[in-house]
Motif scaffolding. Structure first.
Motif, short mmCIF file in Angstrom:
data_model
loop_
_atom_site.label_atom_id
_atom_site.label_comp_id
_atom_site.label_asym_id
_atom_site.label_seq_id
_atom_site.Cartn_x
_atom_site.Cartn_y
_atom_site.Cartn_z
N UNK B 166 -21.39 67.58 59.15
CA UNK B 166 -22.10 67.23 57.92
C UNK B 166 -22.02 65.74 57.74
N UNK B 167 -23.15 65.18 57.47
CA UNK B 167 -23.13 63.73 57.21
C UNK B 167 -24.25 63.38 56.25
N UNK B 168 -24.13 62.31 55.67
CA UNK B 168 -25.17 61.84 54.73
C UNK B 168 -26.33 61.20 55.48
N UNK B 169 -27.40 61.03 54.68
CA UNK B 169 -28.58 60.35 55.26
C UNK B 169 -28.19 58.91 55.53
N UNK B 170 -28.63 58.45 56.61
CA UNK B 170 -28.21 57.13 57.08
C UNK B 170 -28.54 56.03 56.10
N UNK B 171 -29.69 56.19 55.45
CA UNK B 171 -30.13 55.10 54.60
C UNK B 171 -29.28 54.93 53.39
N UNK B 172 -28.54 56.01 53.06
CA UNK B 172 -27.74 55.92 51.84
C UNK B 172 -26.35 55.35 52.10
N UNK B 173 -26.12 55.05 53.36
CA UNK B 173 -24.81 54.47 53.64
C UNK B 173 -24.69 53.09 53.03
N UNK B 174 -23.69 52.87 52.29
CA UNK B 174 -23.46 51.53 51.76
C UNK B 174 -24.32 51.20 50.57
N UNK B 175 -25.17 52.11 50.11
CA UNK B 175 -26.04 51.79 48.97
C UNK B 175 -25.23 51.86 47.69
N UNK B 176 -25.63 51.15 46.69
CA UNK B 176 -24.87 51.24 45.42
C UNK B 176 -25.00 52.66 44.86
N UNK B 177 -23.98 53.03 44.23
CA UNK B 177 -23.88 54.39 43.74
C UNK B 177 -23.81 54.35 42.24
N UNK B 178 -24.40 55.31 41.62
CA UNK B 178 -24.31 55.47 40.18
C UNK B 178 -23.49 56.71 39.88
#
Lengths: 101, 866
Positions: B166-178
């Protein structure tokens, strides 16, 4: 010859006995067994046993303090009388005297 | 046999059959061979001798074998292996004794070093293998269904394990989180809950559960600490060594001893004479001070009254006849109370006497008002005594001639305790007759006597003195003192004015005399309940007590035939004091002594004691002192046992002798008091008293020696005075007189409680008991024993001197008389002669005058001229 010697010893004992205040004389051998006594048997045995030990103790004390010394005469003075002991290699002579008589 | 195959070509044709061909299963490096007995002897490998089954190995030297082969060539047993031996690398070859013929022959020779080593080490391996058991052959496994269970239990993967990544979508890596908050309880989708519910499928109760057990030893830890004690002697019993007469003779006659004695003598002489010249340990200063105080004022010698006991009920208007201090309990004193009535008055008032029985009262210092104990007596008790070995037994002598025994064990506690007049109910006496009396009396227990002597066999006159015999000897029937095996006091002596001195034994008489019926009756009697709580101790004696010996004082040489005794005093026998002290431990037995079980032993069993004097002194009613022995001798005429004649009698006192007492310091000095004077006697001096006091104006009633001061004694008088006599101070009068009461003194007893408290108990005719404290001046021994002894000796010599003088005087008198007689006869003769002379003179005168021319008739003429 034997009787002569006996007589001499007896004579010496008589001379001591005739002194004033002497209550008794005991001769004991080196082991503490009485040879001759002027007291009754039970007192003799008691004196012999007790004084023999005392003389042994005294002699060893004297010699411990100075090995070249030796005990020559022991006088025990008590309230009622005085006990005098002359030790020798083979015999002890004990005299009990009442000095205040 | 590789070596064998590497033979020379020449010998190939004549290939020697190796043993491996013949015996295919023999290893190649072993050569079985036969050894003849000669060879065996030569190489010392004889079968069953040098080499055995257990020790089959023998190492042979190569050189020896070669030598043998050379010596015997083809005959040698070793010939077949000649080549091998020659090629052998080592020095020694191993020869093995093959008893079992394992390889076909009786011996075999090992041909290689490796084989030798192997064989030598084999026995160890073989022995090891031999110890291990061979495992049992394995059997095929039989299935019993256990593999199914194991299968079930074991965890196995049923399918292949799934793997997920299981892994997250690549583009969301390092993106700011709310991050937002959301309440989890708001929406049901927020969380998934698995609530618990009871699933019906699983209602099964687990009956069986697998649990693992492991057997483990039960471990328990404990610790001990050993006490290290070393053995110690508790008691040692020993006997002194003694020499025989012979040995003593030998010793005495040895030269050695003689020399020793003479050499030691000089030392002793000096020492003894030193002692005689001066006593270096004598403290003159202290001795000086003692003498000074003695000169102090009279107030110092005053006997202060410490306490006085009188009971309004029991002892008023009565007289006290005897006082005794309790031997063990300090502060307890007993008195016997008697009526002051003459014989006629007694007969007239006998009914009154029956109602009020006479008593012995026990007083204690802690309670001056109430007596502690009352002992009831059958009649007035004139004398009583505590048993020295058991102070709970009291014996008394009555006025009617009976001897009475009391046992106060039950009240011993009471006497010990210090009461202060509390009320106590005495429920131990259900049948007591005290119920109608005052409450106060309920506190004081009354004890009845245990046993009385039989009336026919006892004394016929009032018993005047009672004494216990000391516990180290007892008297047999003939009066011989024998050894006392019980070591307690069992015998009593009594005397009375009926000329009898009786010895009594408190043990039961031998039962041989009793018939069967009597014995039964006695047994039954014992079962009966005791009325009034009388202890059972002496029940066997009650009313049947007979004396052991009766010593009759037979008619003596003297004039007065009525020979009565009053007071007696036992000879304090000269026994071995050493024995007494050793038996002290056994004097008070652990439990109570069962007197009923003691029996009078037969005379044969007991050993007679030689050195006990059987003499005793008795004072009589007429003022005599009798000194005699109690041994019974055999009367030649009748063959009966009779008492012997008394050895000495002296009349010294004018009236009855009321005291015969020995001095506590000298064994042979006796004080007797009677009438108007007193006397001091020495036992060995039989001529008379060594000191005789002058007659005083009042009668002397009683006397006692001082316990601390030799040479001092107290005399009680008729007018209530106590006189203190000090023999070394004054002998013509008492050193101190003090008045105690207005009535006559009846009894006196001194006692020492502690070193500071010396008491004198004095009783008077009013029934009052006075306890006086002896002051320091009187109780301090101002005189030593030796000086008092010297005084007595002086008196003895004086007595002797006087006796001798009497004799010499008597002799002289007779001598002078004889002389005078002679003189008279002589003088008569001379008178005649002188008369004749005178006449011849007269005639001569006449003649001369005639010659001178002057004659008598011519007187008138003056004769101036011849």
């Amino acid at each position: 010859m034997q009787s002569d010697l006996i007589a001499e010893v007896e004579e010496t004992l008589k001379r001591i006995q005739s002194q004033k205040g002497v209550q008794g004389i005991i001769i004991i051998n080196a082991e503490g067994i009485p040879i001759k006594s002027t007291l009754d048997n039970s007192s003799t045995v008691q004196y012999a046993g007790l004084l023999h030990q005392l003389v042994m103790k005294t002699r060893s004390t004297v010699r411990d303090l100075d090995p070249q010394n030796d005990l020559t005469f022991l006088r025990v003075r008590s309230k009622k009388n005085e006990i005098m002991i002359a030790p020798d290699k083979d015999y002890f002579l004990i005299v009990i005297q009442n000095p205040s008589d | 046999m590789t070596k064998m195959t590497n033979l020379n070509n020449t010998e190939k044709e004549h290939r020697i059959l190796s043993h491996t061909d013949v015996l295919p299963d023999v290893p190649e490096d072993i050569f079985p061979m036969v050894l003849t007995s000669a060879t065996q002897e030569l190489f010392e490998c004889r079968a069953d001798e040098d080499v055995t089954q257990n020790n089959p190995y023998k190492l042979l030297k190569k050189d020896d074998i070669l030598h043998d082969m050379k010596a015997r060539a083809a005959v040698s047993d070793f010939h077949p292996v000649k080549q091998t031996v020659l090629n052998y690398p080592g020095e020694e070859l191993l020869l093995v004794f093959d008893r079992d013929f394992k390889y076909g022959q009786s011996f075999y020779l090992v041909l290689t070093e490796e084989a030798k080593q192997r064989i030598l080490q084999e026995p160890e391996e073989e022995s090891e293998q031999y110890v291990c058991r061979t495992p049992e052959p394995q059997q095929p496994w039989v299935s019993l269904g256990s593999e199914l269970e194991i299968e079930e239990e074991s965890v196995k993967d049923t399918r292949e394990r799934l793997k997920y990544l299981v892994s997250r979508v690549r583009k969301k890596f390092g993106a700011p989180v709310n991050f937002t908050d959301r309440n989890a309880l708001e929406s049901k989708e927020g969380y998934i809950e698995c609530t618990s519910y009871q699933d019906r499928n699983f209602r099964l109760i687990q009956m069986e559960r697998n649990s693992a057990t492991q057997a483990v030893l039960n471990l328990k830890s404990s610790a001990t600490q050993t006490q290290r004690t070393f053995p110690r002697n508790m008691y040692t019993q020993y006997k002194p060594r003694e020499l025989t007469e012979e040995e003593k003779e030998n010793y005495m006659s040895s030269e050695n001893l003689k020399n020793f004695a003479s050499s030691a003598f000089s030392r002793f002489e000096i020492a003894i004479q030193q002692n005689k010249i001066m006593d270096v340990f004598f403290d003159d200063w202290q001795a000086l001070s003692e003498g000074d105080i003695a000169f102090g004022g009279k107030a110092d010698t005053y006997l202060k009254e410490y306490q006085s006991f009188t009971d309004l009920q029991f002892s008023k208007d009565k007289s006290i006849s005897c006082i005794k201090w309790h031997p063990t309990i300090s502060g307890v004193i007993a008195v016997s109370v008697t009526e002051k009535m003459s014989f006629e008055e007694r007969i007239n008032g006998s009914t009154k006497l029956l109602l009020n029985p006479p008593l012995i009262l026990f007083w204690s210092f802690s309670d001056p008002i109430n007596p502690q104990l009352r002992l009831e007596c059958p009649d007035d008790v004139l004398s009583f005594d505590f048993c020295p070995s058991d102070p709970n037994i009291i014996i008394g002598g009555c006025m009617n001639g009976q001897i009475v025994l009391w046992d106060v064990t039950a009240h011993a506690q009471r006497l010990h305790g210090k009461r202060s007049g509390e009320r106590r109910t005495t429920s131990a006496y259900p049948g007591s007759f005290m119920a109608f009396e005052e409450d106060k009396e309920n506190e004081i227990p009354v004890l009845l006597y245990c046993a009385v002597s039989s009336i026919e066999n006892g004394h016929k006159a009032p018993v005047t003195d009672v004494q216990w015999l000391p516990e180290n000897f007892e008297i047999s029937i003939t009066g011989v003192p024998v050894e006392n095996q019980n070591q307690i006091c069992v015998q009593v002596v009594t005397c009375a004015p009926d000329c009898c001195v009786m010895f009594w034994d408190i043990r039961a008489p031998r039962p041989a005399a009793h018939s069967q019926a009597e014995r039964k009756q006695k047994m039954e009697e014992k079962q009966l309940e005791n009325p009034r709580g009388i202890p059972n101790t002496f029940k066997y004696l009650d009313l049947s007590w007979k004396p052991l010996i009766k010593v009759y004082e037979s008619v003596a040489v003297f004039v007065n035939e009525t020979y009565k005794q009053c007071h007696l005093n036992m000879a304090h026998t000269h026994y071995h004091y050493i024995i007494i002290t050793r038996f002290d431990i056994y004097l008070m037995p652990e439990g109570k002594v069962e007197y009923a079980l003691l029996r009078v032993p037969s005379e044969k069993q007991l050993k007679p004691l030689e050195d006990i004097s059987t003499m005793f002194c008795v004072g009589t009613e007429d003022g005599e002192l009798v000194y005699t022995s109690w041994k019974l001798g055999k009367d030649d005429d009748s063959g009966r046992l009779l008492s012997g004649k008394p050895s000495r009698c002296f009349i010294v006192h004018d009236s009855l002798v009321n005291t015969v007492k020995r001095s506590p310091f000298f064994k042979d000095i006796i004080l007797t008091v009677g009438g108007w004077n007193f006397a001091v006697w020495k036992e060995s001096v039989m001529n008379g008293p060594i000191i005789l006091s002058p007659c005083s104006q009042k009668r002397c009633m009683v006397g006692c020696w001082s316990l601390s001061n030799p040479g001092m004694f107290f005399i009680g008088k008729e007018d209530g005075n106590i006189e203190v006599w000090d023999l070394l101070e004054k002998t013509h009068e008492p050193s101190h007189i003090q008045n105690i009461s207005t009535a006559s003194i009846t009894c006196m007893k001194p006692w020492i409680i502690s070193s500071k408290q010396h008491f004198l108990a004095v009783s008077d005719d009013f029934g009052t008991l006075h306890i006086l404290q002896i002051p320091w001046t009187l109780r301090n021994p101002s005189s030593s024993e030796s000086s008092v002894n010297k005084y007595f000796e002086k008196e003895v010599t004086r007595l002797m001197f006087f006796d001798k003088r009497k004799e010499t005087m008597a002799k002289q008198k007779t001598a002078t008389e004889a002389e005078e007689q002679k003189k008279k006869t002589l003088s008569e003769k001379t008178e005649e002669e002188s008369l004749a002379e005178y006449e011849s003179y007269l005639t001569l005168e006449k003649d001369i005058l005639k010659e001178m021319g002057v004659s008598l008739q011519e007187e008138d003429k003056p004769s101036n001229e011849v």
